[in-house]
Design an enzyme around this catalytic site. Structure first.
Site, PDB file in Angstrom:
ATOM      1  N   ASP A 133       0.909  -1.092  -0.045  1.00 48.78           N
ATOM      2  CA  ASP A 133      -0.245  -0.073   0.039  1.00 48.78           C
ATOM      3  C   ASP A 133       0.743   1.396   0.028  1.00 48.78           C
ATOM      4  O   ASP A 133       1.669   1.310   0.918  1.00 48.78           O
ATOM      5  CB  ASP A 133      -0.869  -0.020   1.115  1.00 48.78           C
ATOM      6  CG  ASP A 133      -1.893   1.146   1.040  1.00 48.78           C
ATOM      7  OD1 ASP A 133      -2.174   1.499   0.067  1.00 48.78           O
ATOM      8  OD2 ASP A 133      -2.643   1.637   2.231  1.00 48.78           O
TER       9      ASP A 133
ATOM     10  N   HIS B  13      -3.829  13.763   0.932  1.00 50.21           N
ATOM     11  CA  HIS B  13      -3.818  12.763   2.094  1.00 50.21           C
ATOM     12  C   HIS B  13      -2.952  12.911   3.024  1.00 50.21           C
ATOM     13  O   HIS B  13      -2.899  13.083   4.134  1.00 50.21           O
ATOM     14  CB  HIS B  13      -4.149  11.520   1.534  1.00 50.21           C
ATOM     15  CG  HIS B  13      -4.259  10.389   2.655  1.00 50.21           C
ATOM     16  ND1 HIS B  13      -5.524  10.310   3.498  1.00 50.21           N
ATOM     17  CD2 HIS B  13      -3.463   9.369   2.845  1.00 50.21           C
ATOM     18  CE1 HIS B  13      -5.266   9.168   4.126  1.00 50.21           C
ATOM     19  NE2 HIS B  13      -4.054   8.822   4.077  1.00 50.21           N
TER      20      HIS B  13
ATOM     21  N   GLU C 258     -10.279   3.810   3.716  1.00 48.73           N
ATOM     22  CA  GLU C 258      -9.287   4.427   2.967  1.00 48.73           C
ATOM     23  C   GLU C 258      -9.784   4.355   1.356  1.00 48.73           C
ATOM     24  O   GLU C 258      -9.710   3.002   1.245  1.00 48.73           O
ATOM     25  CB  GLU C 258      -8.027   4.083   3.077  1.00 48.73           C
ATOM     26  CG  GLU C 258      -7.641   4.635   4.300  1.00 48.73           C
ATOM     27  CD  GLU C 258      -6.100   4.644   4.650  1.00 48.73           C
ATOM     28  OE1 GLU C 258      -5.577   5.629   5.295  1.00 48.73           O
ATOM     29  OE2 GLU C 258      -5.418   3.776   4.238  1.00 48.73           O
TER      30      GLU C 258
ATOM     31  N   GLU D 249      -9.342   3.769  -2.301  1.00 49.94           N
ATOM     32  CA  GLU D 249      -8.016   3.751  -3.214  1.00 49.94           C
ATOM     33  C   GLU D 249      -8.208   3.038  -4.233  1.00 49.94           C
ATOM     34  O   GLU D 249      -9.476   2.415  -4.629  1.00 49.94           O
ATOM     35  CB  GLU D 249      -6.887   2.900  -2.298  1.00 49.94           C
ATOM     36  CG  GLU D 249      -6.874   3.415  -0.996  1.00 49.94           C
ATOM     37  CD  GLU D 249      -5.717   2.636  -0.210  1.00 49.94           C
ATOM     38  OE1 GLU D 249      -4.559   2.062  -0.979  1.00 49.94           O
ATOM     39  OE2 GLU D 249      -5.528   2.941   1.147  1.00 49.94           O
TER      40      GLU D 249
ATOM     41  N   ASP E   1      -9.032   0.213   2.252  1.00 49.45           N
ATOM     42  CA  ASP E   1      -8.090  -0.295   2.888  1.00 49.45           C
ATOM     43  C   ASP E   1      -8.662   0.188   4.442  1.00 49.45           C
ATOM     44  O   ASP E   1      -8.077   1.267   5.010  1.00 49.45           O
ATOM     45  CB  ASP E   1      -6.752   0.352   2.931  1.00 49.45           C
ATOM     46  CG  ASP E   1      -5.850   0.059   3.651  1.00 49.45           C
ATOM     47  OD1 ASP E   1      -5.705  -0.948   4.166  1.00 49.45           O
ATOM     48  OD2 ASP E   1      -4.622   1.023   3.913  1.00 49.45           O
TER      49      ASP E   1
ATOM     50  N   ARG F 225      -7.823   3.540  13.444  1.00 54.92           N
ATOM     51  CA  ARG F 225      -7.013   4.734  13.715  1.00 54.92           C
ATOM     52  C   ARG F 225      -6.299   4.811  14.978  1.00 54.92           C
ATOM     53  O   ARG F 225      -5.424   5.339  15.308  1.00 54.92           O
ATOM     54  CB  ARG F 225      -7.646   6.178  13.336  1.00 54.92           C
ATOM     55  CG  ARG F 225      -8.402   6.326  12.104  1.00 54.92           C
ATOM     56  CD  ARG F 225      -7.047   6.190  10.988  1.00 54.92           C
ATOM     57  NE  ARG F 225      -7.628   6.314   9.580  1.00 54.92           N
ATOM     58  CZ  ARG F 225      -7.059   6.319   8.483  1.00 54.92           C
ATOM     59  NH1 ARG F 225      -5.577   5.956   8.733  1.00 54.92           N
ATOM     60  NH2 ARG F 225      -7.330   6.444   7.448  1.00 54.92           N
TER      61      ARG F 225
ATOM     62  N   GLN G   9      -3.489   2.142  14.949  1.00 55.67           N
ATOM     63  CA  GLN G   9      -2.647   2.816  14.466  1.00 55.67           C
ATOM     64  C   GLN G   9      -1.818   3.658  15.011  1.00 55.67           C
ATOM     65  O   GLN G   9      -0.530   3.703  14.866  1.00 55.67           O
ATOM     66  CB  GLN G   9      -3.266   3.220  12.934  1.00 55.67           C
ATOM     67  CG  GLN G   9      -2.398   3.827  11.978  1.00 55.67           C
ATOM     68  CD  GLN G   9      -2.841   4.487  10.708  1.00 55.67           C
ATOM     69  OE1 GLN G   9      -4.136   4.297  10.608  1.00 55.67           O
ATOM     70  NE2 GLN G   9      -2.239   5.197   9.905  1.00 55.67           N
TER      71      GLN G   9
ATOM     72  N   LYS H 118      -4.035  -1.909  10.280  1.00 52.81           N
ATOM     73  CA  LYS H 118      -4.492  -2.095   8.773  1.00 52.81           C
ATOM     74  C   LYS H 118      -4.579  -3.546   8.180  1.00 52.81           C
ATOM     75  O   LYS H 118      -5.003  -3.739   7.241  1.00 52.81           O
ATOM     76  CB  LYS H 118      -3.688  -1.245   7.822  1.00 52.81           C
ATOM     77  CG  LYS H 118      -4.004   0.224   8.064  1.00 52.81           C
ATOM     78  CD  LYS H 118      -2.953   1.123   7.565  1.00 52.81           C
ATOM     79  CE  LYS H 118      -3.210   2.666   7.584  1.00 52.81           C
ATOM     80  NZ  LYS H 118      -4.141   3.148   6.823  1.00 52.81           N
TER      81      LYS H 118
ATOM     82  N   THR I 136      -8.683  -5.852   4.109  1.00 48.48           N
ATOM     83  CA  THR I 136      -8.851  -4.864   2.898  1.00 48.48           C
ATOM     84  C   THR I 136      -9.737  -5.454   1.909  1.00 48.48           C
ATOM     85  O   THR I 136      -9.485  -6.620   1.522  1.00 48.48           O
ATOM     86  CB  THR I 136      -7.440  -4.771   2.224  1.00 48.48           C
ATOM     87  OG1 THR I 136      -6.316  -4.285   3.207  1.00 48.48           O
ATOM     88  CG2 THR I 136      -7.123  -3.901   1.119  1.00 48.48           C
TER      89      THR I 136
ATOM     90  N   GLU J 207     -10.041  12.174   7.736  1.00 47.36           N
ATOM     91  CA  GLU J 207      -9.842  13.726   7.138  1.00 47.36           C
ATOM     92  C   GLU J 207     -11.136  14.529   7.090  1.00 47.36           C
ATOM     93  O   GLU J 207     -11.267  15.487   7.391  1.00 47.36           O
ATOM     94  CB  GLU J 207      -9.286  13.440   5.786  1.00 47.36           C
ATOM     95  CG  GLU J 207      -7.812  12.887   5.831  1.00 47.36           C
ATOM     96  CD  GLU J 207      -7.482  12.623   4.330  1.00 47.36           C
ATOM     97  OE1 GLU J 207      -7.666  11.433   3.721  1.00 47.36           O
ATOM     98  OE2 GLU J 207      -7.120  13.681   3.642  1.00 47.36           O
TER      99      GLU J 207
HETATM  100  O1  LIG Z   1       0.687   9.547   8.219  1.00 47.08           O
HETATM  101  C1  LIG Z   1       0.602   8.574   8.728  1.00 47.08           C
HETATM  102  O2  LIG Z   1       0.983   8.267   9.687  1.00 47.08           O
HETATM  103  C2  LIG Z   1      -0.531   7.455   8.392  1.00 47.08           C
HETATM  104  C3  LIG Z   1      -1.138   7.334   7.048  1.00 47.08           C
HETATM  105  C4  LIG Z   1      -1.978   6.512   6.774  1.00 47.08           C
HETATM  106  O3  LIG Z   1      -2.732   5.903   7.478  1.00 47.08           O
HETATM  107  C5  LIG Z   1      -2.136   6.404   5.242  1.00 47.08           C
HETATM  108  C6  LIG Z   1      -1.811   4.955   4.711  1.00 47.08           C
HETATM  109  O4  LIG Z   1      -2.292   3.789   5.068  1.00 47.08           O
HETATM  110  C7  LIG Z   1      -1.294   5.106   3.245  1.00 47.08           C
HETATM  111  C8  LIG Z   1      -2.626   5.567   2.208  1.00 47.08           C
HETATM  112  O5  LIG Z   1      -3.517   4.760   2.229  1.00 47.08           O
HETATM  113  O6  LIG Z   1      -2.136   6.760   1.719  1.00 47.08           O
HETATM  114 CA   LIG Z   2      -3.898   2.812   2.909  1.00 47.25          CA
HETATM  115 MG   LIG Z   3      -5.911  -2.902   5.004  1.00 43.68          MG
END
Ligand SMILES: O=C(O)/C=C/C(=O)CC(=O)CC(=O)O
Ligand SMILES: [Ca+2]
Ligand SMILES: [Mg+2]
Length: 394
Positions: free
Chosen positions: A106, A113, A179, A181, A213, A217, A220, A233, A237, A338
């Site tokens: 990914d 973003h 997400e 994508e 995806d 959060r 994460q 994540k 997916t 977002e």
């Molecule tokens: O900036 C971060 O720490 C995390 C970013 C994401 O969660 C985005 C990611 O998984 C990649 C994406 O889908 O753009």
């Molecule tokens: Ca992603």
């Molecule tokens: Mg995923």
């Protein structure tokens, strides 16, 4: 014999012809092509063993010349009559994961973003890291948890620690997100030690799918330092069941936004591979965003060149996703973190104020692009419904 009806304005007309794997009750999964509101059974229509398989991988592995030839044959076939036994209404088939996912990567290729997530996750730092405009940032994901559209998504359990909590606790994710994508499917792989230049993108990549995806959060935010996304994540997916051939996306090609600083030579494209694809995100039936793929900073050809520049090999069925697609406008953001600015700006869904996903919520991502004959071609959709976490509802 029968002529396949293609409704006026169908996003699945002759300019599209996406491939999938389907079955009818009591029969084995096999390869089909979507034509209008029908599925053309290729094992019957073309009478080739390679289409009687439960994945697209054997056909994809046959290479670009075969993809062109089979597309021409299907185009000719649907212009005339096909055997009745080769046609099924799409409403009467079950759609399966269309390809066996080899490796899954990914990326993070949307500047909008990445800037938004930087502000939300690292409010005291520069939103874009110094490497971001020099290389497409990405991570290796979990191919075994890629599921087809329509599969229920169990809310993941895990460790989460809010900034104001002293220690982590274990339990169901409280900030479950999406997400939106686009995913690219490798048809013909490459050898260990042989980087794939941008110019080989079109002969190696078979097609594209929609990707959701799913992202936890809270899990994460606590786990990602310093190695990046892991359990937040990897639980699921989702991908759309129809693989739109790259051959159908010629009319959608556009330049990427200007890249400044100029990337290193291995990331320079001769021919542009930005794509003018419009996505839509529906949350419990309400349209909440329209992410524009043409705003993506890095093209899918550059992503593949970067993924292999160290000599890493690729295989038939490799899936690499663009990263969340977000445009400059608020209603173009491809993730709820977002859209709701970290949960501080709720959205109204069906009369209630919402931030992250609740059990029972359904998200549907769809997309269309210009097709070669002036029509719009469709990607169909990738959908998923949230079911309670293992061990109880949140
Ligand atoms: O900036 C971060 O720490 C995390 C970013 C994401 O969660 C985005 C990611 O998984 C990649 C994406 O889908 O753009
Ligand atoms: Ca992603
Ligand atoms: Mg995923």
């Amino acid at each position: 014999m029968t002529v396949i009806d293609i409704p006026e304005g169908s996003p699945f007309g002759p300019a599209n012809l996406p491939y999938g794997v389907f079955s009818t009750p009591g029969t084995a999964p096999r390869v089909g092509v979507r034509v209008g509101d029908s599925v053309l059974d290729l094992a019957v229509a073309l009478d080739e063993e390679v289409f009687a398989r439960p994945t697209l991988n054997p056909f994809m592995a046959q290479g670009h010349a075969r993809w062109v030839q089979v597309r021409e044959r299907i185009t000719a076939l649907i212009a005339g009559e096909v055997p009745d036994a080769a046609v099924h209404p799409v409403a009467e088939v079950e759609l399966h994961l269309p390809f066996e996912v080899a490796d899954y990567v990914d990326f993070y290729a949307s500047e909008h973003h990445a800037t938004n997530l930087g502000r939300l996750f690292r409010p005291n730092a520069e939103p874009l890291m110094p490497n971001w405009k020099h290389l497409p940032v990405g991570y290796h994901g979990r191919s075994g948890t890629v599921v087809v559209s329509g599969t229920d998504i169990a809310r993941p359990n895990g460790q989460r620690k809010a900034p104001d909590e002293e220690a982590p606790t274990f339990g169901p994710c409280r900030r479950l997100d999406i997400e939106a994508e686009l995913g690219f499917v490798v048809g013909t792989g490459s050898e260990l030690g042989s980087p794939v230049p941008c110019e080989e993108f079109a002969t190696r990549v078979f097609g594209a799918v929609l990707v959701n995806d799913w992202s936890a959060r809270d899990i994460q935010a606590w786990e990602y330092v310093p190695l990046g996304p892991f359990l937040g994540k990897s639980f699921a997916t989702s991908v759309s069941p129809w693989v739109v051939p790259l051959l159908a996306l010629e009319a959608a090609r556009v330049p990427t936004p200007e890249q400044d600083p100029r990337p290193l030579p291995y990331l320079r494209e001769g021919e542009p591979w930005g794509l003018d694809i419009d996505l839509a995100v529906d949350w419990n039936g309400r349209r909440v965003a329209n992410p524009p793929y043409r705003e993506m900073y890095w093209s899918p050809a550059q992503l593949l060149a970067h993924l292999t520049v160290n000599g890493a090999s690729t295989r038939t069925g490799d899936l690499y996703a663009s990263g969340t697609i977000s445009g400059p406008e608020k209603d173009q953001r491809g993730a709820f973190i977002e859209l709701t600015w970290g949960g501080k700006e709720p959205i109204e869904i069906g009369g209630s104020e919402r931030t992250f996903l609740q059990d029972g919520d359904e998200v549907v991502i769809s997309a269309t692009a210009p097709g070669a004959d002036g029509t719009r071609i469709g990607f169909g959709q990738v959908s998923g419904r949230i079911v309670p976490a293992e061990g109880g509802a949140r």
